[in-house]
Design a protein around this motif. Structure first.
Motif, PDB file in Angstrom:
ATOM      1  N   PHE A 275       0.644  -0.966  -0.116  1.00  0.00           N
ATOM      2  CA  PHE A 275      -0.046   0.108  -0.070  1.00  0.00           C
ATOM      3  C   PHE A 275       0.652   1.470   0.115  1.00  0.00           C
ATOM      4  N   THR A 276       0.309   2.591  -0.005  1.00  0.00           N
ATOM      5  CA  THR A 276       0.877   3.767  -0.175  1.00  0.00           C
ATOM      6  C   THR A 276       0.473   4.382   1.156  1.00  0.00           C
ATOM      7  N   GLY A 277       1.500   4.925   2.078  1.00  0.00           N
ATOM      8  CA  GLY A 277       0.883   5.741   3.181  1.00  0.00           C
ATOM      9  C   GLY A 277       2.461   5.752   4.006  1.00  0.00           C
ATOM     10  N   THR A 278       2.154   5.631   5.300  1.00  0.00           N
ATOM     11  CA  THR A 278       3.091   5.630   6.157  1.00  0.00           C
ATOM     12  C   THR A 278       2.803   4.693   7.348  1.00  0.00           C
ATOM     13  N   PHE A 279       3.301   4.955   8.669  1.00  0.00           N
ATOM     14  CA  PHE A 279       3.356   4.175   9.652  1.00  0.00           C
ATOM     15  C   PHE A 279       3.352   4.917  11.014  1.00  0.00           C
ATOM     16  N   ARG A 280       2.904   4.413  12.064  1.00  0.00           N
ATOM     17  CA  ARG A 280       2.559   4.943  13.379  1.00  0.00           C
ATOM     18  C   ARG A 280       3.091   3.623  14.274  1.00  0.00           C
ATOM     19  N   ILE A 281       4.120   3.899  15.152  1.00  0.00           N
ATOM     20  CA  ILE A 281       4.872   2.959  15.930  1.00  0.00           C
ATOM     21  C   ILE A 281       5.165   3.680  17.437  1.00  0.00           C
ATOM     22  N   LYS A 282       5.165   2.870  18.320  1.00  0.00           N
ATOM     23  CA  LYS A 282       5.675   3.278  19.702  1.00  0.00           C
ATOM     24  C   LYS A 282       6.863   2.784  19.907  1.00  0.00           C
ATOM     25  N   LEU A 283       7.720   3.994  20.194  1.00  0.00           N
ATOM     26  CA  LEU A 283       9.085   3.550  20.582  1.00  0.00           C
ATOM     27  C   LEU A 283       9.631   3.628  21.511  1.00  0.00           C
ATOM     28  N   SER A 284      10.802   3.208  22.235  1.00  0.00           N
ATOM     29  CA  SER A 284      11.384   3.703  23.700  1.00  0.00           C
ATOM     30  C   SER A 284      12.872   3.234  23.337  1.00  0.00           C
ATOM     31  N   GLY A 285      13.566   3.844  24.384  1.00  0.00           N
ATOM     32  CA  GLY A 285      15.105   3.728  24.217  1.00  0.00           C
ATOM     33  C   GLY A 285      15.852   4.722  24.870  1.00  0.00           C
ATOM     34  N   ASN A 286      17.001   4.905  24.867  1.00  0.00           N
ATOM     35  CA  ASN A 286      17.716   5.903  25.685  1.00  0.00           C
ATOM     36  C   ASN A 286      17.848   7.045  24.801  1.00  0.00           C
ATOM     37  N   PRO A 287      17.853   8.221  25.354  1.00  0.00           N
ATOM     38  CA  PRO A 287      18.020   9.677  24.546  1.00  0.00           C
ATOM     39  C   PRO A 287      19.255   9.614  23.552  1.00  0.00           C
ATOM     40  N   GLY A 288      18.893   9.793  22.407  1.00  0.00           N
ATOM     41  CA  GLY A 288      19.931   9.768  21.604  1.00  0.00           C
ATOM     42  C   GLY A 288      19.981   8.501  20.669  1.00  0.00           C
ATOM     43  N   ASP A 289      19.190   7.507  21.018  1.00  0.00           N
ATOM     44  CA  ASP A 289      19.466   6.184  20.204  1.00  0.00           C
ATOM     45  C   ASP A 289      18.793   6.752  18.861  1.00  0.00           C
ATOM     46  N   THR A 290      19.328   5.987  17.765  1.00  0.00           N
ATOM     47  CA  THR A 290      18.774   6.345  16.411  1.00  0.00           C
ATOM     48  C   THR A 290      18.017   4.977  15.910  1.00  0.00           C
ATOM     49  N   ILE A 291      16.718   4.981  15.621  1.00  0.00           N
ATOM     50  CA  ILE A 291      16.117   4.010  15.005  1.00  0.00           C
ATOM     51  C   ILE A 291      15.868   4.142  13.693  1.00  0.00           C
ATOM     52  N   THR A 292      16.426   3.251  12.815  1.00  0.00           N
ATOM     53  CA  THR A 292      16.383   3.450  11.188  1.00  0.00           C
ATOM     54  C   THR A 292      15.320   2.635  10.773  1.00  0.00           C
ATOM     55  N   PHE A 293      14.422   3.221   9.628  1.00  0.00           N
ATOM     56  CA  PHE A 293      13.195   2.352   9.011  1.00  0.00           C
ATOM     57  C   PHE A 293      13.712   2.520   7.577  1.00  0.00           C
TER      58      PHE A 293
END
Length: 804
Positions: free
Chosen positions: A265-283
């Protein structure tokens, strides 16, 4: 005397304006609202565009009295905007405004924000995104750069007006000017193609609320704006229409999670994230996965940028779709990319320590929210899956323009519109969207060459079969909706366009351009291009008749006959030598009536033979030939022969795509895991066949808008039932049928008030028809031609049995 009269007129107009100010607010966006932006310059070198360039946040506080009656926000931007009032988002429109040539036309939205205001202090907030006004200098295919190809690019800006009306009739206006202030927020990068980077450490909680301390914010900068005429949007907005729950989340390798949304499909996503300040999560987003379960983003890579140096200075080596999120100080944070849209089934996540729960991630399907009142389903699971995949593909390619692929290019190619506009109309209410599309072409075209897309993106090699979408789309608005206003508005421009076509093709034969794109065998442009020129001549004959222009009607009819004879002489009267897709050849000639009446059976036999010679006896046609073959093989041979192809999982075909796991329609008959899009509408013309032949619902050119229409459902062997509903301007047309015994069928038909159906049902020897009113089962016996299978039905609901 004259001056006195003009003075009195002026006083009268002034009084009327003052009365309007008291009685009704001015709900149009004009010069009183200034264009504003931040004061930061754009990067001076292409490579610098890929560095952080945070999206600006704008705010304006104001007061509202207690006796509020209503309030409307009128707003648009060069780029994208997101508006809020007192911290609450304004409606649910996204990716506003619609993409246009910003130097010529800009659409603004009118939002009712009454419920978002409060007595006392209030705050308007606006975030600006880049959109198609400030694109990255990506070199698609190594050469096409939107920053130089688009008519107008620049730094995002916006203009807005809030009109507050009180119960006593007084109004108050808050407009965009240099009294607004701005700062930079956490969205540090945003590209409509590559995605976004969001640094939650830079978030400014409460920034768009009235109590926020904005003393350090800077005053907005007034700018000229992009120059286009401001017009209120009249077409549906882009919205999130569906939340998709993943079917699986797994880890294909250490440190990586792979989310399977279950559908493309075309669109985007919504996700709940947690971690330490400054952590980078890549999609990373992709339409496919490799055999080892890792993501395959290659079919949705932007502009085929797949190796170093192709995309230009600063561009990524591989321009895949994605996003980055940098964890802030909150314990748990929700992330939803904005000002971008991706095409994907699979989402790769790197940097997240724990496996996300299914409940904490959603796919967000977004598209122009066209109404979808029409329906087709059948007793065949395969046909239903093809229909679902086709509709999903169509919607995925409606993001303010009708695109050919929603990831790699996102461009509004005319050829795809020419091929599929009727298919879209059968599934959705496209009237307002296609009017917008036509205006895009008006703004894009020039008087000396043909172009390929609207808005114009610098591509101009496909020729008349692409730009003629400007004219054919007008015709289908006339045919399906009886929209004569668009003809009257553009008739003079239509005639100028035909003059241009004559200058570019003085002999009538089209010798340049793209032909039957993605045909499995060669097709000369002289065939398909000239056929489209013929179609345009026929359309203009109709338009001239609508306008009462008898001289032009005769002129265009003569041109059509000339072009028909050219096609006949070139491709029928003499043997066609050399390699050619004979399915497209004969289907094109039959579709455009370029075969003499006496030779139609011979042409039909040739088409049948060409299809039988195809792989597995299937179609090998391309963007236009497929539409033509579906129609002509049904019309001149039998719908049963088409059904046998559509209902098969053999290659090539729609069933083969579904059998291989497709949830959207591919760009090519052959499966691609690298080059070609897996979400491409052009082969979706099979849905038109569903409505026209299984449902049997067809408009009549002599009575446009379904004042009279054909209702001729086909019942191919092997398909026990089909249900079809199409909403015409007069109301819903229903054509349902089911097989109740051997060679015995029951039909349910509904004809809306004001319409007449020309019913055509097959009758074998010994069969009879019985027509009953659905409301009371009374038999309708006074129908002329009933026992021939050819009769008329006026408004009402009917049950018809066909049996021995």
């Amino acid at each position: 005397m004259k001056n006195t009269y003009l003075f009195l007129i002026g006083i009268s107009l002034l009084a009327c304006q003052q009365q309007q100010n008291q009685m009704a607010p001015n709900l149009s966006l004009g010069a009183e609202s200034l264009w504003i932006q931040d004061d930061r310059p754009l990067p001076v070198n292409d490579s610098l565009f890929y560095q952080d360039y945070p999206a600006p946040l704008f705010r304006k506080t104001f007061s509202v009295d207690n006796n509020l009656q209503e309030a409307h926000l009128l707003i648009t931007a060069a780029g994208y905007y997101k508006a809020s009032v007192n911290g609450s988002a304004v409606e649910n429109n996204i990716l506003d405004p619609a993409w246009t040539d910003f130097s010529k036309r800009i659409y603004y939205s009118n939002y009712d924000v009454t419920d978002l205001l409060q007595a006392g202090e209030n705050c308007l907030g606006v975030t600006l995104g880049n959109g198609f006004y400030n694109p990255l200098p990506l070199r698609k295919w190594g050469r096409r750069n939107l920053r130089t190809d688009l008519a107008k690019v620049g730094k995002p800006s916006f203009t807005a007006k809030l009109v507050v009306r009180y119960q006593n009739g007084q109004t108050k206006e808050i407009v965009s000017d240099d009294s607004w202030s701005y700062a930079y927020g956490p969205l540090v990068r945003n590209s409509v193609y590559l995605g976004v980077t969001y640094d939650a450490r830079q978030a400014l909680p409460g920034w768009d609320g009235p109590d926020y301390n904005a003393k350090t914010w800077k005053p907005a900068q007034i700018t000229e704006g992009p120059g286009g005429e401001l017009q209120e949007a009249f077409f549906p907005p882009v919205q999130i229409t569906e939340e998709i729950t993943p079917v699986d989340i797994y880890s294909p390798k250490a440190g990586t999670w792979l989310v399977d949304m279950g559908v493309n499909f075309t669109g985007t996503f919504r996700i709940k994230l947690s971690g330490n300040p400054g952590d980078t999560i890549t999609f990373r987003a992709g339409e496919r996965v490799y055999e080892d379960g890792t993501i395959n983003p290659m079919t949705a890579v932007i502009g085929q940028i797949k190796r170093p140096g192709v995309g230009g200075p600063g561009a990524p080596d591989i321009a895949w779709q994605g996003a980055q999120y940098i964890i802030g100080n909150g314990h748990e944070q929700w992330f939803q990319p904005e000002f971008t849209y991706l095409t994907f089934r699979y989402l790769e996540i790197v940097g997240l320590a724990q496996k996300p729960a299914l409940a904490n991630i959603k796919g967000l399907f977004l598209h122009t929210n066209v109404e979808a009142p029409n329906h087709f389903s059948s007793s065949s699971t395969l046909l239903n899956s093809i229909q679902e995949a086709t509709q999903r593909t169509f919607l995925a390619n409606l993001v303010s323009v009708q695109s050919d692929c929603p990831a790699r290019e996102k461009f509004g190619y005319g050829g795809d519109i020419n091929a599929t506009s009727e298919s879209f109309i059968y599934n959705f209410d496209m009237q307002d969207f296609y009017r917008k599309t036509i205006y895009d072409w008006v703004d894009a075209m020039n008087d000396s060459t043909f172009i390929d897309t609207a808005p114009f993106v610098g591509i101009q090699y496909c020729g008349i079969s692409w730009e003629s979408a400007f004219l054919t789309t007008q015709y289908f608005l006339y045919l399906y909706y009886k929209d004569t206003d668009i003809i009257k508005e553009l008739y003079e421009l239509d005639k100028e366009w035909m003059d241009k076509a004559a200058r570019l093709h003085p002999d009538g034969l089209v010798e340049q351009g793209l032909s039957d794109h993605e045909s499995l065998e060669p097709v000369p442009v002289e065939l398909t291009g000239t056929a489209h020129y013929l179609q345009c001549a026929n359309i203009m004959t109709t338009f001239a008749s609508v306008m009462g222009d008898q001289e032009a009607e005769k002129q265009y009819a003569q041109l059509a006959e000339k072009l028909r004879l050219i096609l006949q002489a070139r491709f029928w009267d003499q043997a066609v030598k050399g390699p050619i897709n004979r399915q497209t050849l004969f289907a094109t000639l039959l579709y455009h009536n370029a075969i003499p009446e006496a030779d139609i059976q011979a042409a039909t036999d040739s088409l049948r033979q060409a299809v039988q010679n195809g792989p597995a006896g299937h179609f090998k046609t391309g963007i236009f030939g497929t539409k033509y073959a579906l129609e002509t093989l049904s019309k001149f041979a039998s719908p049963d022969e088409v059904f046998a192809i559509v209902n098969s999982t053999e290659y090539p075909g729609w069933g083969h795509m579904i059998d291989r796991g497709a949830t959207t329609i591919w760009e090519t008959w052959k499966e691609s895991d690298n080059i070609y899009s897996n979400c491409h509408p052009m082969f979706g013309t099979v849905t038109e066949w569903y409505y026209r032949w299984l449902g049997g619902i067809r408009p009549m050119a002599e009575k446009p808008g379904f004042e009279e229409f054909v209702l001729a459902p086909s019942t191919p062997a092997g398909l026990p039932a089909a249900n079809c509903t199409y909403h015409s301007p007069f109301g819903p047309i229903v054509s349902n049928w089911k097989q109740v015994a051997d060679n015995s069928y029951t039909y349910e038909m509904s004809i809306p008030k004001g319409s007449t159906a020309k019913v055509s049902l097959p009758l074998d020897e010994g069969q009879q028809l019985v027509v009953q009113r659905k409301s009371d089962n009374t038999v309708v016996s006074d129908l002329a031609g009933l026992q021939t299978g050819q009769f008329e039905l006026i408004a009402g609901e009917y049950i018809i049995t066909r049996s021995r």
